[in-house]
Write an enzyme that holds these catalytic residues in place. Structure first.
Site, PDB file in Angstrom:
ATOM      1  N   THR B  74     -18.905  10.478 -14.866  1.00  0.00           N
ATOM      2  CA  THR B  74     -18.070   9.457 -15.495  1.00  0.00           C
ATOM      3  C   THR B  74     -17.852   8.275 -14.556  1.00  0.00           C
ATOM      4  O   THR B  74     -18.011   7.119 -14.939  1.00  0.00           O
ATOM      5  CB  THR B  74     -16.717  10.063 -15.919  1.00  0.00           C
ATOM      6  N   GLN B 185     -27.814  14.837 -17.554  1.00  0.00           N
ATOM      7  CA  GLN B 185     -28.390  16.062 -18.107  1.00  0.00           C
ATOM      8  C   GLN B 185     -29.847  16.251 -17.657  1.00  0.00           C
ATOM      9  O   GLN B 185     -30.453  17.286 -17.934  1.00  0.00           O
ATOM     10  CB  GLN B 185     -28.343  16.024 -19.642  1.00  0.00           C
ATOM     11  N   THR B 243     -11.813   8.318   1.620  1.00  0.00           N
ATOM     12  CA  THR B 243     -12.431   9.345   2.467  1.00  0.00           C
ATOM     13  C   THR B 243     -13.375  10.209   1.641  1.00  0.00           C
ATOM     14  O   THR B 243     -13.015  10.681   0.571  1.00  0.00           O
ATOM     15  CB  THR B 243     -11.342  10.211   3.129  1.00  0.00           C
ATOM     16  N   CYS B 331     -13.029  18.973 -35.585  1.00  0.00           N
ATOM     17  CA  CYS B 331     -11.842  19.784 -35.359  1.00  0.00           C
ATOM     18  C   CYS B 331     -11.611  20.120 -33.900  1.00  0.00           C
ATOM     19  O   CYS B 331     -10.524  20.488 -33.517  1.00  0.00           O
ATOM     20  CB  CYS B 331     -11.920  21.068 -36.171  1.00  0.00           C
TER      21      CYS B 331
END
Lengths: 223, 397
Positions: B74, B185, B243, B331
């Site tokens: 990300t 991936q 760091t 869902c």
């Protein structure tokens, strides 16, 4: 008529987490029991004349579709048989299974069945994850649809109760009242209201009307 | 007897390889120094970091100074998109990408739109592939960046990155537009050599290749400038200060080395298993659809829509059997919208709602898949019996 039976599964098995990890949820044991071992569903097509009332809500595009079939004694208006089919997630299946049990165990009349609220179903299920409540408890709406259908077929038009609130999205049957409630619960953007109600998912044509209502209730309650 | 467990969600994350853990351990305890410190423990850590950087550079055919360590896929995507666009906006404010990118790319692009950039999202074919012609056609004089996913995380479709990269090089003036690919991936399965891929920026990460979560890297071709997303130090050429997570970086690097080393052999093994499973499912279960490309797909990715049922329900039924998969159903997402990738294939919502991703891993055996195949047909059948829905036959074959 044989319903599909499987080994009921209890405890912590069968819980999932949202794939984006924003939220996770756990279903109660009662929800899981009804999900893994659903009661009273129709495992075939209905036979001619087998039922005298049919109700429907939702569409597969929005993620849930429910159909219910009832056989009602015309003299007493008692629901003798209640069958259902549901396309949807675990809680939608469990909720429909539960309402069928609630109606049949008490030999409910049409009037009593009509008065079942989503909260009543949820209570019997031992609660549902908050984000699942609005979108997956549609069984009360499908039941009311079937009750009206019975009166329509019986010609008792005076007994048909049109939902007091106005249906905004014909697919999800979300009403202006549902949107008002969502706004009161703090959902003031379209996205938030959709999360709560599913309104307009797969049916984007209604979104302008929804946005207008959100704005209206937002100003009404939050100035 | 302990219930059998079959983890088929390796595209979400993988466990840490024991060899990886072994090389990480010293840097968590004994060799704990800060690479920036001017003393022996600092130098030990610093040397290890240099070695790690060289190792990543070797795998992707780059120079050490072209590797920036980050907190994972990300952040690398964010840094590539936001960092490059913001720094180079005087050259133009148009960016090209696709509708089926990872959210780390799509949401960065949404942010840039708010900042006044214009974004063109290309549509993909029925298999989820982007055509290089479409990319070239979309290039405008003010296009500064093109970002295209290498292998799709949901449906496993592999894009012709090398061909697209070649075409972009042919159709650009100077350094613009630059070409970024998200290869999260792809590591351990596909070619990662940046020269062969003709990319300028490339995202790689550790958590899908048996390395520690929260570690990744961004390849940035020499000469390209990025605006940092965070501030407060000189580390990673000031583009990514803070760091360094030395143990994590060492683990990531070792994981990448192992994944790349056994790439060919492991891919061959997985493709066999993958095609076996797809074939068996199609044989045993009617009304299914393989999402993604039949051959141009990741060796470990299987994505199938089971018509007339809903993915969360099936995921739960499988979970109860000890089988762990993921679904594109609305869902299980916070948005209640189904997978943007499957909807992006011009398929209706109900097909996306019924999609299940089975992603294989190093520990997956034929026995595991046979265990799944033992239960899958009856579970699908059971949910179909409950379902009132019947999806149009044109969406499955």
């Amino acid at each position: 008529m044989s319903d599909y039976k499987s080994e009921p599964i209890k405890g912590t098995q069968g819980d999932v987490q949202s794939h984006d990890k924003k939220q996770s949820w756990f279903y109660s044991d009662i929800v899981k029991e009804h999900f893994f071992n659903p009661q009273n569903f129709l495992d075939r097509d209905p036979k001619e004349g087998e039922f005298n009332a049919i109700g429907k809500v939702g569409s597969p595009a929005c993620g849930d579709e429910l159909r219910v079939w009832m056989r009602v004694d015309s003299a007493t208006e008692i629901i003798i048989d209640y069958k259902w089919k549901t396309f949807g997630c675990g809680s939608a299946i469990a909720a429909t299974s539960m309402i069928s049990e609630m109606i049949l165990e008490k030999n409910m009349t049409l009037e009593e069945a009509r008065n079942i609220r989503p909260q009543d179903v949820m209570e019997r299920l031992g609660g549902l994850p908050a984000r699942k409540f609005h979108c997956s408890v549609l069984c009360d709406k499908a039941t009311r649809d079937a009750v009206n259908d019975f009166y329509r077929r019986a010609g008792k038009f005076d007994k048909i109760v049109v939902e007091a609130s106005r249906i905004i999205c014909p697919v999800t049957r979300v009403t202006d009242r549902d949107i008002e409630e969502a706004v009161l619960e703090g959902a003031i953007t379209l996205e938030d209201v959709q999360k709560k109600t599913k309104v307009g998912i797969g049916n984007p044509g209604v979104l302008p009307a929804v946005e207008e209502l959100i704005l209206f209730y937002k100003e009404k309650y939050f100035g | 007897m302990k219930k059998r467990q079959v983890y088929l969600d390796n595209a979400a994350t993988t466990p840490i390889d024991k060899r990886v853990l072994a090389v990480m351990k010293p840097f968590l305890t004994d060799d704990f120094g800060n690479p920036s410190s001017f003393h022996t423990p600092g130098k030990v850590a610093g040397d290890a970091l240099d070695g790690a950087r060289k190792q990543v550079a070797d795998v992707i055919g780059a120079r050490s100074d072209e590797i920036i360590f980050t907190s994972g896929g990300t952040e690398s995507d964010n840094l590539a998109i936001l960092g490059f666009a913001r720094k180079n906006q005087n050259q133009g404010k148009h960016i090209i990408s696709t509708k089926v990118e990872h959210p780390a790319v799509l949401e960065s692009l949404e942010q840039l739109e708010k900042e006044g950039f214009e974004v063109t999202l290309l549509i993909v074919d029925e298999f989820g592939r982007v055509s290089s012609d479409d990319v070239v056609t979309a290039i405008r004089p003010d296009t500064i960046l093109i970002s295209i996913i290498y292998a799709n995380n949901e449906i496993g479709t592999v894009n012709p990155i090398s061909e697209i990269g070649k075409q972009i090089q042919k159709n650009r003036t100077g350094n613009f537009p630059a070409f970024h690919t998200d290869a999260c991936q792809a590591a351990g399965a596909l070619e990662l050599n940046q020269e062969k891929l003709h990319v300028d920026l490339m995202t790689v990460n550790a958590s899908k290749i048996y390395g520690p979560k929260g570690n990744g890297a961004l390849f940035v071709k020499r000469g390209l400038k990025l605006q940092p997303l965070q501030f407060g130090g000189h580390q990673e050429r000031r583009v990514r200060p803070g760091t360094e997570n030395v143990a994590g970086i060492i683990g990531f690097t070792e994981a990448l080395r192992i994944a790349d080393q056994q790439k060919d052999e492991e891919s061959k093994r997985l493709i066999k298993l993958r095609d076996y499973f797809i074939c068996e499912v199609q044989k045993l279960i009617p009304k299914t659809r393989l999402n993604g490309h039949p051959t141009e797909r990741l060796p470990n990715n299987i994505n199938i829509s089971f018509m007339d049922i809903e993915g969360e329900a099936l995921t739960l039924y499988l979970d109860a059997k000890g089988i762990y998969v993921s679904t594109g159903s609305a869902c299980t997402s916070a948005s209640l919208d189904p997978s943007h990738v499957i909807v992006g294939l011009s398929l209706p919502y109900e097909v996306a709602h019924g999609s299940i991703r089975f992603s294989l891993g190093r520990s997956t055996t034929k026995k595991d898949l046979d265990y799944v195949l033992e239960f899958l047909p009856e579970l699908v059948e059971k949910l179909r019996k409950i379902s009132p829905v019947s999806v149009d036959a044109k969406y499955f074959k």
